[in-house]
Motif scaffolding. Sequence first.
Motif, PDB file in Angstrom:
ATOM      1  N   ASN A   1     -70.871  12.091 -22.056  1.00 22.07           N
ATOM      2  CA  ASN A   1     -69.544  11.748 -22.532  1.00 22.07           C
ATOM      3  C   ASN A   1     -68.513  12.766 -22.056  1.00 22.07           C
ATOM      4  O   ASN A   1     -67.406  12.406 -21.690  1.00 22.07           O
ATOM      5  CB  ASN A   1     -69.542  11.641 -24.057  1.00 22.07           C
ATOM      6  CG  ASN A   1     -68.247  11.070 -24.587  1.00 22.07           C
ATOM      7  OD1 ASN A   1     -67.516  10.393 -23.869  1.00 22.07           O
ATOM      8  ND2 ASN A   1     -67.971  11.328 -25.840  1.00 22.07           N
ATOM      9  N   ASN A   2     -68.873  14.038 -22.068  1.00 23.71           N
ATOM     10  CA  ASN A   2     -67.976  15.093 -21.605  1.00 23.71           C
ATOM     11  C   ASN A   2     -67.665  14.917 -20.122  1.00 23.71           C
ATOM     12  O   ASN A   2     -66.541  15.119 -19.684  1.00 23.71           O
ATOM     13  CB  ASN A   2     -68.582  16.471 -21.870  1.00 23.71           C
ATOM     14  CG  ASN A   2     -67.578  17.581 -21.696  1.00 23.71           C
ATOM     15  OD1 ASN A   2     -66.382  17.369 -21.816  1.00 23.71           O
ATOM     16  ND2 ASN A   2     -68.074  18.766 -21.423  1.00 23.71           N
ATOM     17  N   SER A   3     -68.645  14.507 -19.335  1.00 23.32           N
ATOM     18  CA  SER A   3     -68.458  14.277 -17.909  1.00 23.32           C
ATOM     19  C   SER A   3     -67.468  13.146 -17.670  1.00 23.32           C
ATOM     20  O   SER A   3     -66.595  13.243 -16.808  1.00 23.32           O
ATOM     21  CB  SER A   3     -69.793  13.954 -17.237  1.00 23.32           C
ATOM     22  OG  SER A   3     -69.604  13.658 -15.875  1.00 23.32           O
TER      23      SER A   3
ATOM     24  N   SER B   1     -61.886  11.258 -16.420  1.00 26.42           N
ATOM     25  CA  SER B   1     -60.663  10.596 -16.872  1.00 26.42           C
ATOM     26  C   SER B   1     -59.481  11.551 -16.799  1.00 26.42           C
ATOM     27  O   SER B   1     -58.390  11.166 -16.373  1.00 26.42           O
ATOM     28  CB  SER B   1     -60.823  10.088 -18.300  1.00 26.42           C
ATOM     29  OG  SER B   1     -61.772   9.062 -18.349  1.00 26.42           O
ATOM     30  N   SER B   2     -59.689  12.788 -17.214  1.00 25.92           N
ATOM     31  CA  SER B   2     -58.624  13.784 -17.166  1.00 25.92           C
ATOM     32  C   SER B   2     -58.197  14.049 -15.731  1.00 25.92           C
ATOM     33  O   SER B   2     -57.002  14.158 -15.440  1.00 25.92           O
ATOM     34  CB  SER B   2     -59.078  15.094 -17.811  1.00 25.92           C
ATOM     35  OG  SER B   2     -59.297  14.907 -19.179  1.00 25.92           O
ATOM     36  N   ALA B   3     -59.155  14.148 -14.834  1.00 28.39           N
ATOM     37  CA  ALA B   3     -58.846  14.390 -13.421  1.00 28.39           C
ATOM     38  C   ALA B   3     -58.096  13.203 -12.836  1.00 28.39           C
ATOM     39  O   ALA B   3     -57.136  13.384 -12.068  1.00 28.39           O
ATOM     40  CB  ALA B   3     -60.124  14.658 -12.634  1.00 28.39           C
TER      41      ALA B   3
END
Length: 67
Positions: free
Chosen positions: A3-5, A10-12
Amino acid sequence: MANNSNSNKSSANAKGAMDKFKMEVASELGVSLKEGYNGDLSSREAGSIGGEMVKKMIKNQKDQMAR
Protein backbone atom coordinates in the motif's frame (compact mmCIF):
# COMPACT_ATOMS: atom_id res chain seq x y z
CA MET A 1 3.90 -2.49 2.66
CA ALA A 2 2.48 -2.73 -0.88
CA ASN A 3 0.00 0.00 0.00
CA ASN A 4 2.86 2.38 0.81
CA SER A 5 4.40 1.66 -2.61
CA ASN A 6 1.13 2.54 -4.34
CA SER A 7 0.89 5.71 -2.29
CA ASN A 8 4.41 6.71 -3.31
CA LYS A 9 3.56 6.13 -6.99
CA SER A 10 0.41 8.21 -6.68
CA SER A 11 2.36 11.02 -5.02
CA ALA A 12 5.00 10.93 -7.75
CA ASN A 13 2.31 10.97 -10.45
CA ALA A 14 0.53 13.90 -8.81
CA LYS A 15 3.79 15.84 -8.45
CA GLY A 16 4.62 15.22 -12.11
CA ALA A 17 1.17 16.42 -13.19
CA MET A 18 1.46 19.57 -11.08
CA ASP A 19 4.95 20.29 -12.41
CA LYS A 20 3.66 19.93 -15.99
CA PHE A 21 0.69 22.19 -15.19
CA LYS A 22 3.03 24.78 -13.65
CA MET A 23 5.24 24.77 -16.75
CA GLU A 24 2.19 25.18 -19.03
CA VAL A 25 0.87 28.12 -17.00
CA ALA A 26 4.29 29.77 -16.90
CA SER A 27 4.56 29.43 -20.67
CA GLU A 28 1.09 30.96 -21.15
CA LEU A 29 2.12 33.90 -18.96
CA GLY A 30 5.45 34.35 -20.73
CA VAL A 31 7.44 33.57 -17.58
CA SER A 32 10.69 31.74 -18.23
CA LEU A 33 10.46 28.76 -15.89
CA LYS A 34 13.01 25.98 -16.00
CA GLU A 35 13.35 22.56 -14.41
CA GLY A 36 14.89 22.76 -10.94
CA TYR A 37 15.91 25.96 -9.22
CA ASN A 38 14.12 29.16 -10.26
CA GLY A 39 15.45 31.57 -7.65
CA ASP A 40 16.04 34.16 -10.33
CA LEU A 41 12.29 34.75 -10.72
CA SER A 42 10.82 37.83 -9.13
CA SER A 43 8.13 37.41 -6.49
CA ARG A 44 5.66 38.87 -8.96
CA GLU A 45 6.53 36.29 -11.62
CA ALA A 46 6.39 33.37 -9.20
CA GLY A 47 3.16 34.63 -7.67
CA SER A 48 1.54 35.10 -11.05
CA ILE A 49 2.19 31.45 -11.88
CA GLY A 50 0.70 30.19 -8.61
CA GLY A 51 -2.24 32.57 -8.80
CA GLU A 52 -3.10 31.55 -12.34
CA MET A 53 -2.83 27.88 -11.40
CA VAL A 54 -5.33 28.40 -8.58
CA LYS A 55 -7.72 30.31 -10.88
CA LYS A 56 -7.61 27.49 -13.44
CA MET A 57 -8.13 24.79 -10.80
CA ILE A 58 -11.14 26.65 -9.34
CA LYS A 59 -12.63 27.16 -12.80
CA ASN A 60 -12.13 23.48 -13.61
CA GLN A 61 -13.84 22.42 -10.38
CA LYS A 62 -16.77 24.79 -10.98
CA ASP A 63 -17.16 23.45 -14.53
CA GLN A 64 -17.18 19.85 -13.23
CA MET A 65 -19.77 20.68 -10.57
CA ALA A 66 -22.00 22.36 -13.15
CA ARG A 67 -22.18 19.14 -15.20
